[in-house]
Scaffold this motif. Structure first.
Motif, PDB file in Angstrom:
ATOM      1  N   ASN A 146     -13.613  48.062  34.193  1.00  0.00           N
ATOM      2  CA  ASN A 146     -14.711  47.179  33.791  1.00  0.00           C
ATOM      3  C   ASN A 146     -15.509  47.746  32.621  1.00  0.00           C
ATOM      4  OD1 ASN A 146     -14.279  45.060  35.594  1.00  0.00           O
ATOM      5  ND2 ASN A 146     -15.235  46.201  37.255  1.00  0.00           N
ATOM      6  N   LYS A 156     -13.710  37.018  37.981  1.00  0.00           N
ATOM      7  CA  LYS A 156     -14.110  37.672  36.722  1.00  0.00           C
ATOM      8  C   LYS A 156     -15.323  36.979  36.087  1.00  0.00           C
ATOM      9  CE  LYS A 156     -10.263  40.307  36.690  1.00  0.00           C
ATOM     10  NZ  LYS A 156     -10.254  41.764  36.865  1.00  0.00           N
ATOM     11  N   MET A 189     -20.609  53.092  35.038  1.00  0.00           N
ATOM     12  CA  MET A 189     -19.278  52.494  35.235  1.00  0.00           C
ATOM     13  C   MET A 189     -18.234  53.599  35.405  1.00  0.00           C
ATOM     14  SD  MET A 189     -19.009  49.220  35.363  1.00  0.00           S
ATOM     15  CE  MET A 189     -20.242  47.942  35.232  1.00  0.00           C
ATOM     16  N   HIS A 208     -21.601  41.557  41.107  1.00  0.00           N
ATOM     17  CA  HIS A 208     -22.941  41.743  40.533  1.00  0.00           C
ATOM     18  C   HIS A 208     -24.035  41.764  41.590  1.00  0.00           C
ATOM     19  CE1 HIS A 208     -21.879  40.521  36.101  1.00  0.00           C
ATOM     20  NE2 HIS A 208     -21.656  41.798  36.345  1.00  0.00           N
ATOM     21  N   CYS A 211     -25.122  42.783  28.819  1.00  0.00           N
ATOM     22  CA  CYS A 211     -23.885  43.149  29.529  1.00  0.00           C
ATOM     23  C   CYS A 211     -23.515  44.593  29.218  1.00  0.00           C
ATOM     24  CB  CYS A 211     -22.712  42.277  29.099  1.00  0.00           C
ATOM     25  SG  CYS A 211     -23.048  40.525  28.988  1.00  0.00           S
ATOM     26  N   CYS A 250     -24.765  47.877  30.888  1.00  0.00           N
ATOM     27  CA  CYS A 250     -24.121  48.460  32.069  1.00  0.00           C
ATOM     28  C   CYS A 250     -22.655  48.723  31.757  1.00  0.00           C
ATOM     29  CB  CYS A 250     -24.173  47.521  33.271  1.00  0.00           C
ATOM     30  SG  CYS A 250     -25.787  47.445  34.064  1.00  0.00           S
ATOM     31  N   HIS A 251     -22.038  47.808  31.004  1.00  0.00           N
ATOM     32  CA  HIS A 251     -20.579  47.856  30.864  1.00  0.00           C
ATOM     33  C   HIS A 251     -20.059  48.846  29.830  1.00  0.00           C
ATOM     34  CE1 HIS A 251     -19.071  44.954  33.772  1.00  0.00           C
ATOM     35  NE2 HIS A 251     -20.239  44.335  33.609  1.00  0.00           N
TER      36      HIS A 251
HETATM   37  C1  HEC Z   1     -26.974  45.869  35.974  1.00  0.00           C
HETATM   38  C2  HEC Z   1     -25.648  46.192  35.450  1.00  0.00           C
HETATM   39  C3  HEC Z   1     -24.756  45.073  34.973  1.00  0.00           C
HETATM   40  C4  HEC Z   1     -25.016  44.116  34.015  1.00  0.00           C
HETATM   41  C5  HEC Z   1     -26.289  43.936  33.226  1.00  0.00           C
HETATM   42  C6  HEC Z   1     -23.815  43.326  33.894  1.00  0.00           C
HETATM   43  N1  HEC Z   1     -22.862  43.789  34.747  1.00  0.00           N
HETATM   44 FE1  HEC Z   1     -20.973  43.068  34.986  1.00  0.00          FE
HETATM   45  N2  HEC Z   1     -20.629  44.404  36.497  1.00  0.00           N
HETATM   46  C7  HEC Z   1     -21.523  45.362  36.922  1.00  0.00           C
HETATM   47  C8  HEC Z   1     -20.951  46.094  38.036  1.00  0.00           C
HETATM   48  C9  HEC Z   1     -21.639  47.242  38.791  1.00  0.00           C
HETATM   49  C10 HEC Z   1     -19.670  45.535  38.265  1.00  0.00           C
HETATM   50  C11 HEC Z   1     -18.666  45.952  39.344  1.00  0.00           C
HETATM   51  C12 HEC Z   1     -18.092  47.308  39.022  1.00  0.00           C
HETATM   52  C13 HEC Z   1     -17.139  47.761  40.102  1.00  0.00           C
HETATM   53  O1  HEC Z   1     -17.619  48.226  41.130  1.00  0.00           O
HETATM   54  O2  HEC Z   1     -15.934  47.605  39.912  1.00  0.00           O
HETATM   55  C14 HEC Z   1     -19.500  44.473  37.280  1.00  0.00           C
HETATM   56  C15 HEC Z   1     -18.369  43.668  37.173  1.00  0.00           C
HETATM   57  C16 HEC Z   1     -18.168  42.723  36.190  1.00  0.00           C
HETATM   58  C17 HEC Z   1     -16.959  41.967  35.995  1.00  0.00           C
HETATM   59  C18 HEC Z   1     -15.681  42.052  36.848  1.00  0.00           C
HETATM   60  C19 HEC Z   1     -15.778  41.112  38.005  1.00  0.00           C
HETATM   61  C20 HEC Z   1     -14.568  41.106  38.875  1.00  0.00           C
HETATM   62  O3  HEC Z   1     -14.323  40.061  39.513  1.00  0.00           O
HETATM   63  O4  HEC Z   1     -13.866  42.124  38.972  1.00  0.00           O
HETATM   64  C21 HEC Z   1     -17.159  41.155  34.911  1.00  0.00           C
HETATM   65  C22 HEC Z   1     -16.182  40.152  34.338  1.00  0.00           C
HETATM   66  C23 HEC Z   1     -18.503  41.421  34.423  1.00  0.00           C
HETATM   67  N3  HEC Z   1     -19.097  42.348  35.226  1.00  0.00           N
HETATM   68  C24 HEC Z   1     -19.042  40.809  33.315  1.00  0.00           C
HETATM   69  C25 HEC Z   1     -20.365  40.958  32.897  1.00  0.00           C
HETATM   70  C26 HEC Z   1     -20.947  40.240  31.779  1.00  0.00           C
HETATM   71  C27 HEC Z   1     -20.204  39.306  30.881  1.00  0.00           C
HETATM   72  C28 HEC Z   1     -22.255  40.609  31.719  1.00  0.00           C
HETATM   73  C29 HEC Z   1     -23.332  40.070  30.788  1.00  0.00           C
HETATM   74  C30 HEC Z   1     -23.417  38.611  30.647  1.00  0.00           C
HETATM   75  C31 HEC Z   1     -22.481  41.611  32.764  1.00  0.00           C
HETATM   76  N4  HEC Z   1     -21.309  41.770  33.453  1.00  0.00           N
HETATM   77  C32 HEC Z   1     -23.677  42.268  33.002  1.00  0.00           C
HETATM   78  C33 HEC Z   1     -22.762  45.611  36.398  1.00  0.00           C
HETATM   79  C34 HEC Z   1     -23.403  44.854  35.431  1.00  0.00           C
END
Ligand code: HEC
Ligand code: HEC
Ligand code: HEC
Ligand code: HEC
Length: 217
Positions: free
Chosen positions: A128, A199, A120, A32, A94, A97-98
């Motif tokens: 993801n 994670k 993504m 993140h 979440c 983006c996800h």
């Molecule tokens: C601003 C965009 C954004 C938001 C908002 C966001 N994420 Fe993410 N998240 C990402 C990105 C970018 C990645 C990495 C993607 C990659 O390059 O593989 C990621 C990766 C993850 C991963 C994988 C981590 C790993 O170790 O591989 C998890 C779990 C995750 N996010 C959970 C969440 C959760 C739950 C929320 C809300 C509470 C959230 N994210 C909000 C952008 C975001």
């Protein structure tokens, strides 16, 4: 003298870092941490938050990112007893983006959201992708009331200690959103700012410890 002073400062910085494991600073270097991507800002928090001119997303913390407009098909099963609705604010953040519909770099500058280009899907992070195609049917249920009544109905769940936490150690939060209290959201299991356990999990899931905090089989 100079070296030992430097050593002290480094040591102090390390101790401070360790002591504030819950602090947002630990987002540095995690998936993140988007500050080094060259996506329009080198600021860590700006992809998601701003101190002023935040986007109006009821119940969300000073949000600075475009929001998904997706309507989702929710998880159902013959045994699930939760009153799930469309994702509450913390989960919507979440999914903004996800779910792959909004670019990760669609954050705001002084309140004006820029159109990002990296999703993504386009960055190849499809593992993801959660809620892709508007489907949450194959994901753990979210955005439902988890309270003592549900625990009784289910028969194998821990009774949450309050409307704010499941466990006495206050590690697993529940959310109180406009019109809905004691909600289980994505952030009940995930700590978006802290990747200590991988994670972004709230606690280590060794031996399914995370699952067993709520499910008492
Ligand atoms: C601003 C965009 C954004 C938001 C908002 C966001 N994420 Fe993410 N998240 C990402 C990105 C970018 C990645 C990495 C993607 C990659 O390059 O593989 C990621 C990766 C993850 C991963 C994988 C981590 C790993 O170790 O591989 C998890 C779990 C995750 N996010 C959970 C969440 C959760 C739950 C929320 C809300 C509470 C959230 N994210 C909000 C952008 C975001
Ligand atoms: C990838 C997106 C993302 C980034 C980057 C991010 N946050 Fe958050 N933040 C969230 C989400 C989603 C929530 C709501 C879920 C929750 O409470 O855990 C949240 C909640 C918060 C909260 C309120 C809840 C709490 O934990 O106290 C604060 C304060 C906060 N963030 C501060 C920060 C600061 C400071 C930074 C930068 C150092 C930062 N965040 C970076 C997504 C992000
Ligand atoms: C009940 C707990 C729980 C909830 C709720 C939950 N997750 Fe997860 N999530 C997990 C666990 C545990 C993993 C790690 C799975 C593994 O490593 O096998 C995970 C993994 C992930 C990953 C990494 C990809 C993968 O499948 O390993 C992403 C991204 C993610 N979650 C996002 C989310 C989002 C977004 C939400 C809300 C829509 C959410 N999670 C709700 C427990 C949860
Ligand atoms: C924050 C608390 C919490 C955590 C952590 C959690 N769950 Fe759940 N889970 C629930 C609740 C509450 C329900 C709804 C139970 C019901 O309807 O009776 C549920 C539902 C489920 C269901 C669907 C049950 C059905 O009847 O369709 C499964 C399967 C499940 N969880 C597995 C897991 C697994 C595996 C983990 C760990 C990766 C996990 N859960 C982590 C609280 C949690």
């Amino acid at each position: 003298m100079r070296n030992s002073l430097l050593g002290c400062l480094v040591f102090a910085a390390l101790v401070t870092g360790a002591a504030s494991a819950m602090a947002a600073g630990t987002i540095t270097g995690t998936p993140h941490d988007l500050s080094g991507k060259g996506w329009g800002t080198t600021e860590l928090c700006k992809f998601c938050h701003t101190p002023h001119l935040a986007q109006s997303v009821a119940g969300a913390p000073l949000w600075n990112h475009d929001s998904t407009k997706q309507s989702y098909t929710l998880y159902t099963s013959s045994t699930f007893k939760g009153n799930s609705t469309q994702p509450g604010p913390q989960s919507k953040l979440c999914l903004s983006c996800h779910d792959g519909t909004v670019a990760i770099d669609s954050f705001a500058n002084a309140g004006i959201v820029q159109s990002g280009t990296h999703t993504m899907i386009s960055i190849g992070a499809t593992t993801n992708l959660i809620g892709g195609g508007g489907s949450l049917t194959s994901d753990h249920p979210i955005s439902f009331t988890y309270n003592g009544a549900l625990a009784t109905l289910d028969g194998h769940l821990a009774t949450p200690v309050s409307a704010n936490f499941v466990d006495a150690a206050n590690q697993i939060p529940l959310y109180n959103n406009p019109g809905r209290s004691s909600q289980l959201e994505c952030a009940s299991c995930h700590a978006v700012h802290d990747n200590t356990y991988g994670k972004f999990l709230r606690i280590a899931n060794t031996g399914s410890a995370l699952c067993l905090t709520c499910h008492q089989k």
